[in-house]
Design a protein around this motif. Structure first.
Motif, PDB file in Angstrom:
ATOM      1  N   UNK A 137      26.714 -50.010   8.319  1.00 27.36           N
ATOM      2  CA  UNK A 137      27.178 -50.975   9.313  1.00 27.36           C
ATOM      3  C   UNK A 137      28.688 -50.816   9.447  1.00 27.36           C
ATOM      4  N   UNK A 138      29.211 -50.949  10.688  1.00 31.29           N
ATOM      5  CA  UNK A 138      30.625 -50.748  10.941  1.00 31.29           C
ATOM      6  C   UNK A 138      31.193 -51.952  11.692  1.00 31.29           C
ATOM      7  N   UNK A 139      32.391 -52.358  11.326  1.00 28.00           N
ATOM      8  CA  UNK A 139      32.981 -53.480  12.038  1.00 28.00           C
ATOM      9  C   UNK A 139      34.403 -53.774  11.607  1.00 28.00           C
ATOM     10  N   UNK A 140      35.117 -54.495  12.475  1.00 30.47           N
ATOM     11  CA  UNK A 140      36.499 -54.912  12.226  1.00 30.47           C
ATOM     12  C   UNK A 140      36.548 -56.429  12.405  1.00 30.47           C
ATOM     13  N   UNK A 141      36.154 -57.186  11.382  1.00 35.59           N
ATOM     14  CA  UNK A 141      36.002 -58.635  11.524  1.00 35.59           C
ATOM     15  C   UNK A 141      37.300 -59.437  11.388  1.00 35.59           C
ATOM     16  N   UNK A 142      38.430 -58.774  11.253  1.00 36.04           N
ATOM     17  CA  UNK A 142      39.685 -59.478  10.974  1.00 36.04           C
ATOM     18  C   UNK A 142      39.996 -60.635  11.920  1.00 36.04           C
ATOM     19  N   UNK A 143      39.803 -60.489  13.267  1.00 38.24           N
ATOM     20  CA  UNK A 143      40.136 -61.614  14.149  1.00 38.24           C
ATOM     21  C   UNK A 143      39.367 -62.900  13.849  1.00 38.24           C
ATOM     22  N   UNK A 144      38.207 -62.773  13.225  1.00 34.61           N
ATOM     23  CA  UNK A 144      37.447 -63.979  12.856  1.00 34.61           C
ATOM     24  C   UNK A 144      38.167 -64.776  11.776  1.00 34.61           C
ATOM     25  N   UNK A 145      39.121 -64.120  11.073  1.00 35.47           N
ATOM     26  CA  UNK A 145      39.898 -64.794  10.029  1.00 35.47           C
ATOM     27  C   UNK A 145      41.344 -65.019  10.460  1.00 35.47           C
ATOM     28  N   UNK A 146      41.616 -64.810  11.757  1.00 36.35           N
ATOM     29  CA  UNK A 146      42.947 -65.078  12.275  1.00 36.35           C
ATOM     30  C   UNK A 146      43.954 -63.973  12.058  1.00 36.35           C
ATOM     31  N   UNK A 147      43.490 -62.774  11.649  1.00 37.93           N
ATOM     32  CA  UNK A 147      44.397 -61.656  11.423  1.00 37.93           C
ATOM     33  C   UNK A 147      43.959 -60.462  12.274  1.00 37.93           C
ATOM     34  N   UNK A 148      44.650 -59.349  12.148  1.00 42.04           N
ATOM     35  CA  UNK A 148      44.335 -58.170  12.952  1.00 42.04           C
ATOM     36  C   UNK A 148      44.052 -56.978  12.035  1.00 42.04           C
ATOM     37  N   UNK A 149      43.258 -56.006  12.506  1.00 42.66           N
ATOM     38  CA  UNK A 149      43.006 -54.788  11.726  1.00 42.66           C
ATOM     39  C   UNK A 149      44.182 -53.825  11.886  1.00 42.66           C
ATOM     40  N   UNK A 150      45.251 -54.097  11.155  1.00 42.44           N
ATOM     41  CA  UNK A 150      46.508 -53.396  11.357  1.00 42.44           C
ATOM     42  C   UNK A 150      46.763 -52.246  10.403  1.00 42.44           C
ATOM     43  N   UNK A 151      45.706 -51.690   9.815  1.00 45.26           N
ATOM     44  CA  UNK A 151      45.877 -50.542   8.918  1.00 45.26           C
ATOM     45  C   UNK A 151      45.521 -49.237   9.613  1.00 45.26           C
ATOM     46  N   UNK A 152      45.662 -49.229  10.941  1.00 40.19           N
ATOM     47  CA  UNK A 152      45.422 -48.008  11.699  1.00 40.19           C
ATOM     48  C   UNK A 152      44.591 -48.190  12.945  1.00 40.19           C
ATOM     49  N   UNK A 153      43.732 -49.191  12.973  1.00 36.62           N
ATOM     50  CA  UNK A 153      42.772 -49.330  14.072  1.00 36.62           C
ATOM     51  C   UNK A 153      43.416 -49.632  15.414  1.00 36.62           C
ATOM     52  N   UNK A 154      44.524 -50.378  15.417  1.00 32.84           N
ATOM     53  CA  UNK A 154      45.142 -50.747  16.686  1.00 32.84           C
ATOM     54  C   UNK A 154      45.735 -49.537  17.400  1.00 32.84           C
ATOM     55  N   UNK A 155      45.970 -48.481  16.660  1.00 28.25           N
ATOM     56  CA  UNK A 155      46.490 -47.248  17.247  1.00 28.25           C
ATOM     57  C   UNK A 155      45.397 -46.186  17.355  1.00 28.25           C
TER      58      UNK A 155
END
Length: 268
Positions: A137-155
């Protein structure tokens, strides 16, 4: 029990996240040991390709250890041992672990045995060939906790995937299964769990048999030319092509073909 197992078998390095009891989440020891593993792959000329995978059958990596490393970074708790002190003393370690600060030009294969969520999904974006068990399973659930997936995904994500697929993963924060992830282009292949490691090893052997300087030039050019104007990108391509053509391996390949034998590449 070490949190990251590093093995070398000939030209192939195997890096195994080894915290199955904690969903293979990233704590201080994982960050420090994984950084050390990448450095060994980078600096050891005998290693031509790396495979990264994880212990257990349920989780590849479910991101940062929220009860351990996050409070450490926020100052909510003080370091308890030398490993945690080492993590806090190295502010760039996350960028290096995610291969952002120092890109690795040797090929990396991910064998994704289970859930790859948050930082685990970001980690696999730093790899080149991605083989997943059909249970992954794959996912970036960070926004559900009020943060962002900022370890590379935004770029990386919108450069690696079609824009609409990337933004769906980023903005909904909803997980997808392995088949959907393959359709999106996030992973290369889907296999049954019992075939995962064998397939990853098979691909590693195929890559390791190729000329190592050629492999590194290919990856370096792809990474560095991705955002360049076409003229500059083609210039870089020609520079890397010319450099490889001057190597002993470039002479060995045609010679071996003419002599009807397997080439012996030495990375020279």
């Amino acid at each position: 029990m070490t949190a990251v197992i590093f093995e070398q078998q000939g030209a192939v390095a195997r890096i195994i996240l080894n915290r199955p009891e904690a969903k293979n989440t990233l704590n201080a020891e994982v960050f420090v040991r994984l950084n050390e593993a990448w450095e060994e792959v980078r600096n050891n000329d005998a290693i031509r390709v790396a495979v990264i995978t994880a212990s257990g059958e349920e989780d590849f990596c479910c991101g940062g250890d929220l009860g351990s490393v996050i409070p450490l970074w926020t100052g909510a708790r003080q370091p308890q041992n030398e490993i945690e002190e080492k993590l806090l003393a190295d502010p760039m370690i996350v960028d290096r672990v995610m291969l952002k600060d120092r890109p690795l030009h040797k090929p990396v294969i991910a064998a994704i045995n289970g859930r790859a969520l948050g930082g685990g999904c970001e980690l696999l974006q730093a790899t080149d060939i991605r083989i997943a068990a059909d249970t992954a399973i794959f996912g970036l659930p960070e926004p559900k906790s009020g943060i962002v997936p900022g370890a590379g995904s935004l770029v990386r994500l919108a450069r690696q995937l079609p824009y609409a697929h990337a933004m769906k993963l980023l903005l909904t924060a909803e997980p997808v299964d392995a088949v959907t992830a393959q359709q999106m282009g996030l992973i290369s292949e889907v296999v049954s769990p019992d075939q995962l490691q064998a397939r990853a090893n098979e691909l590693a052997d195929i890559v390791a048999a190729n000329a190592p300087l050629a492999m590194q030039a290919i990856k370096r050019t792809v990474l560095e030319s991705h955002t360049l104007p076409w003229e500059d990108a083609f210039k870089l391509e020609m520079e890397q092509t010319g450099a490889v053509m001057m190597t002993k391996d470039a002479r060995e390949g045609p010679r071996a073909f003419k002599e009807k034998r397997k080439p012996v590449f030495k990375g020279e």
